[in-house]
Every structure is written in structure tokens, then in C-alpha cells.
Design a protein around this motif. Structure first.
Motif, mmCIF file in Angstrom:
data_model
loop_
_atom_site.group_PDB
_atom_site.id
_atom_site.type_symbol
_atom_site.label_atom_id
_atom_site.label_comp_id
_atom_site.label_asym_id
_atom_site.label_seq_id
_atom_site.Cartn_x
_atom_site.Cartn_y
_atom_site.Cartn_z
ATOM 1 N N THR A 173 0.804 -1.220 0.000
ATOM 2 C CA THR A 173 0.000 0.000 0.000
ATOM 3 C C THR A 173 0.837 1.270 0.000
ATOM 4 O O THR A 173 0.358 2.323 -0.387
ATOM 5 C CB THR A 173 -0.935 0.036 1.219
ATOM 6 O OG1 THR A 173 -0.151 -0.001 2.418
ATOM 7 C CG2 THR A 173 -1.893 -1.150 1.199
ATOM 8 N N LEU A 199 -3.211 5.489 -1.515
ATOM 9 C CA LEU A 199 -4.227 6.442 -1.086
ATOM 10 C C LEU A 199 -4.000 7.806 -1.718
ATOM 11 O O LEU A 199 -4.937 8.431 -2.224
ATOM 12 C CB LEU A 199 -4.227 6.562 0.439
ATOM 13 C CG LEU A 199 -5.247 7.548 1.024
ATOM 14 C CD1 LEU A 199 -6.672 7.158 0.650
ATOM 15 C CD2 LEU A 199 -5.093 7.636 2.539
ATOM 16 N N LEU A 202 -4.998 7.677 -5.462
ATOM 17 C CA LEU A 202 -6.441 7.631 -5.712
ATOM 18 C C LEU A 202 -7.126 8.918 -5.268
ATOM 19 O O LEU A 202 -8.009 9.438 -5.967
ATOM 20 C CB LEU A 202 -7.060 6.420 -4.995
ATOM 21 C CG LEU A 202 -6.605 5.042 -5.510
ATOM 22 C CD1 LEU A 202 -7.242 3.936 -4.679
ATOM 23 C CD2 LEU A 202 -6.947 4.859 -6.984
ATOM 24 N N ALA A 203 -6.729 9.445 -4.122
ATOM 25 C CA ALA A 203 -7.342 10.677 -3.626
ATOM 26 C C ALA A 203 -6.972 11.874 -4.492
ATOM 27 O O ALA A 203 -7.718 12.862 -4.553
ATOM 28 C CB ALA A 203 -6.922 10.925 -2.179
ATOM 29 N N LEU A 229 -6.044 0.624 4.368
ATOM 30 C CA LEU A 229 -6.328 1.291 3.098
ATOM 31 C C LEU A 229 -7.824 1.291 2.823
ATOM 32 O O LEU A 229 -8.382 2.316 2.396
ATOM 33 C CB LEU A 229 -5.575 0.596 1.969
ATOM 34 C CG LEU A 229 -5.849 1.117 0.552
ATOM 35 C CD1 LEU A 229 -5.463 2.584 0.418
ATOM 36 C CD2 LEU A 229 -5.110 0.275 -0.489
ATOM 37 N N HIS A 230 -8.477 0.174 3.071
ATOM 38 C CA HIS A 230 -9.931 0.073 2.881
ATOM 39 C C HIS A 230 -10.655 1.129 3.718
ATOM 40 O O HIS A 230 -11.522 1.860 3.207
ATOM 41 C CB HIS A 230 -10.377 -1.334 3.260
ATOM 42 C CG HIS A 230 -11.847 -1.516 3.443
ATOM 43 N ND1 HIS A 230 -12.780 -1.151 2.500
ATOM 44 C CD2 HIS A 230 -12.550 -2.041 4.502
ATOM 45 C CE1 HIS A 230 -13.995 -1.433 2.940
ATOM 46 N NE2 HIS A 230 -13.880 -1.960 4.140
ATOM 47 N N LEU A 233 -9.984 4.668 2.351
ATOM 48 C CA LEU A 233 -10.756 4.929 1.140
ATOM 49 C C LEU A 233 -12.216 5.226 1.479
ATOM 50 O O LEU A 233 -12.844 6.111 0.872
ATOM 51 C CB LEU A 233 -10.659 3.741 0.181
ATOM 52 C CG LEU A 233 -9.290 3.477 -0.437
ATOM 53 C CD1 LEU A 233 -9.315 2.201 -1.269
ATOM 54 C CD2 LEU A 233 -8.821 4.649 -1.284
ATOM 55 N N GLN A 234 -12.764 4.481 2.443
ATOM 56 C CA GLN A 234 -14.133 4.753 2.888
ATOM 57 C C GLN A 234 -14.250 6.172 3.436
ATOM 58 O O GLN A 234 -15.187 6.905 3.108
ATOM 59 C CB GLN A 234 -14.547 3.741 3.957
ATOM 60 C CG GLN A 234 -14.847 2.344 3.437
ATOM 61 C CD GLN A 234 -15.267 1.414 4.549
ATOM 62 O OE1 GLN A 234 -14.660 1.392 5.633
ATOM 63 N NE2 GLN A 234 -16.304 0.628 4.305
ATOM 64 N N ILE A 238 -14.097 7.289 -1.423
ATOM 65 C CA ILE A 238 -13.669 6.678 -2.683
ATOM 66 C C ILE A 238 -14.326 5.304 -2.811
ATOM 67 O O ILE A 238 -14.048 4.390 -2.028
ATOM 68 C CB ILE A 238 -12.133 6.550 -2.741
ATOM 69 C CG1 ILE A 238 -11.507 7.947 -2.723
ATOM 70 C CG2 ILE A 238 -11.702 5.772 -3.980
ATOM 71 C CD1 ILE A 238 -9.993 7.950 -2.647
ATOM 72 N N HIS A 240 -15.266 1.628 -3.746
ATOM 73 C CA HIS A 240 -14.451 0.452 -4.063
ATOM 74 C C HIS A 240 -15.106 -0.782 -3.464
ATOM 75 O O HIS A 240 -15.951 -0.683 -2.568
ATOM 76 C CB HIS A 240 -13.032 0.592 -3.507
ATOM 77 C CG HIS A 240 -12.977 0.637 -2.008
ATOM 78 N ND1 HIS A 240 -13.383 1.739 -1.275
ATOM 79 C CD2 HIS A 240 -12.577 -0.295 -1.085
ATOM 80 C CE1 HIS A 240 -13.228 1.500 0.012
ATOM 81 N NE2 HIS A 240 -12.754 0.272 0.156
ATOM 82 N N TYR A 242 -14.213 -4.360 -1.387
ATOM 83 C CA TYR A 242 -13.155 -4.929 -0.554
ATOM 84 C C TYR A 242 -13.588 -6.323 -0.115
ATOM 85 O O TYR A 242 -14.732 -6.523 0.293
ATOM 86 C CB TYR A 242 -12.884 -4.060 0.674
ATOM 87 C CG TYR A 242 -11.857 -4.656 1.613
ATOM 88 C CD1 TYR A 242 -10.502 -4.637 1.271
ATOM 89 C CD2 TYR A 242 -12.234 -5.253 2.809
ATOM 90 C CE1 TYR A 242 -9.551 -5.202 2.117
ATOM 91 C CE2 TYR A 242 -11.289 -5.814 3.652
ATOM 92 C CZ TYR A 242 -9.946 -5.786 3.308
ATOM 93 O OH TYR A 242 -9.006 -6.337 4.131
#
Length: 279
Positions: A173, A199, A202-203, A229-230, A233-234, A238, A240, A242
Motif C-alpha cells: 500500500t 491512497l 487515488l485521492a 487502506l480500505h 478509502l471509505q 472513494i 471500491h 473490498y
């Protein structure tokens, strides 16, 4: 004479029990990497006559090379089965080497070579030259394991308009995690935030992100990092998928998890086709 001391720090060996039927192997001289480099291809018979054949690129992990996804993970056999079942439309599997820098390049641009340009520009261009049904309009989907997952998701953040979907298995990650894997120094690697962590990549995307999927085994040493990371992202909003499953940081897990990854890609491609039919 066998002294008992290993000659090589790492050895990756193909599994002779996996049939290589249908695989093709290509060597090209890459201007991005400044050296010859290899790609394993799988184009199923069902791909004949398909317009703008989708490209599914599978990125290998540290210590590996272009043949690993096929001859350790049976990726071509999984894809052929899912195509026959209708879960995945016909696709070309592209399985490139990362450039073979040290123990692993991270698919990051660095001094003297640009593995990112190799993946994003040269490998798709190669497919357009050697696979009759692939064109510049072919959807590109990226997936990878470990280091390859880092590459796939980071590139999805940097090139969201060019990638139709991205997935990562047991992903590294953050670039600092490579220090525990590779023997070489990362001096000369890109220091841009989007090249240092998933992160941030993607961000920092400047356009709508493609569909994204993460998966990790519950016995994987990177499980906590994948869970973190999950959650991040939440929190960042973002979107996705998982998933966690039984297994570790190994080929038995990746081989099984590729099934769900390709089904995820199949759903994205089927939805894209349906949208095109409605247009």
C-alpha cells in the motif's frame, strides 16, 4: 561442490503441472526501460473477430517476471474457463515483466528507466501490434498482486480516463514497504506523493476513478495495511469493493482470488457493453 550456501537470494520457478497451451511469449526493446523486456500473452479462440478486444493486464509481484501469472497462477486457464462460462467476455491477457530492476521496480518511474510508461504506453501499443483484435479503443483493465497491486491501483489514480477498472490482491500500500522486500536502495525512485502511496494516488485523481476492487487473505502479512487502506478509502469517499478470504501471501490464494477479480472485470465489461447498446 555444494557448500550448503545458497547461490541466489531468491528463486522463482514455474509449475510444470500448469499447461502452457495458448500462451505466447514476446520480447521487445523498450525505449521506456532502455532494455529488452518480455510479455506473456493469452488470446483465447473466442477473441477472433471481436472488435476492440479488451485488454486485461496482470502485474506480477517482487522477485517475479512476465510468466508468473500464467505458469504459477494459471491465469490463462482461469480466464478461459470464465470466458466459456460467460462470466468474462473475450479478453486478451497481457502479462508484462516490470522491467526487472533489482528485486522489483514497483512499477515506478526512476532514474534510468520508466516502468510506468512501459506499462501504460508501450504494453498496450505492443498488444495493438501483435493481437489482431486489440486497438487503441480497446478497454484497459489492470490487476496485480503485492507489488503489482501497488502498481495497478496507483496507476488507476494517475490515469483514471485510460483504465476501465483496477484490482489488487494482497497489495503493497505504501512505497516504504518495499524496503522490507527488495535488496536495492530506492534512491532515484519518483518522490511524487502519487508514486509513494495508493491512497495519495487515488485521492489525488483529477477525473472520476474507474471501478476498484481490493482483496486480501486473512493470513497475509499485509492484511492490516490492506484493511487500513480500505478504511481510509471509505473515509475519503472513494468507492471500491473490498473482500477478504482464506489464505496468505502466496499463489494458492492469488490463484483462487483471481477468479473473483476476473468476474469483477467481467461485470464491468458487460455493463460497459450494455451501456453502449443503449446509446
Amino acid at each position: 561442490m555444494n557448500t550448503g550456501r545458497p547461490t541466489f537470494r531468491t528463486i522463482e520457478q514455474s509449475d510444470p503441472a500448469i499447461a502452457a497451451t495458448g500462451l505466447e511469449f514476446v520480447t521487445v526493446k523498450s525505449s521506456a526501460l532502455g532494455r529488452r523486456v518480455d510479455v506473456t500473452l493469452f488470446v483465447p479462440p473466442a477473441a477472433r473477430g471481436v472488435a476492440n478486444l479488451p485488454m486485461v493486464m496482470l502485474l506480477h509481484g517482487v522477485f517475479g517476471s512476465h510468466w508468473a501469472w500464467a505458469l504459477k497462477g494459471a491465469a490463462h486457464l482461469t480466464a478461459a474457463r470464465l470466458i466459456a462460462e460467460g462470466a468474462l467476455p473475450p479478453v486478451a491477457l497481457l502479462m508484462p515483466s516490470d522491467g526487472l530492476w533489482g528485486d522489483g521496480s514497483g512499477y515506478v518511474a526512476q532514474a534510468g528507466q520508466d516502468a510506468e510508461r512501459w506499462i501504460m504506453d508501450e504494453v498496450p501499443a505492443l498488444a495493438c501490434e501483435v493481437v489482431e483484435a486489440c486497438t487503441t479503443r480497446s478497454p484497459l483493465l489492470l490487476a496485480g498482486l503485492s507489488m503489482g497491486g501497488f502498481g495497478a491501483l496507483r496507476l488507476a489514480g494517475k490515469y483514471p480516463q485510460r483504465i476501465a477498472a483496477a484490482a489488487a490482491l494482497s497489495t503493497v500500500t505504501d512505497v516504504a514497504q518495499f524496503d522490507g522486500l527488495i535488496e536495492e536502495s530506492r534512491t532515484g525512485w519518483s518522490e511524487a506523493p502519487a508514486d509513494r502511496g495508493i491512497l495519495a494516488a487515488l485521492a489525488g485523481a483529477t477525473d472520476a476513478l474507474p471501478p476498484i476492487r481490493l482483496a486480501c487473505g486473512r493470513d497475509d502479512p499485509y492484511l492490516d495495511a490492506n484493511r487500513a487502506l480500505h478504511r481510509a478509502l471509505q473515509q475519503a469517499g472513494i468507492a471500491h469493493q473490498y473482500a477478504e478470504g482464506e489464505g496468505g501471501h502466496d499463489w494458492p490464494y492469488w490463484t483462487a482470488a483471481l477468479d473473483d477479480t476476473l468476474c469483477f472485470f467481467g461485470q464491468m465489461l458487460h455493463a460497459h457493453t450494455e451501456e453502449g447498446d443503449d446509446a
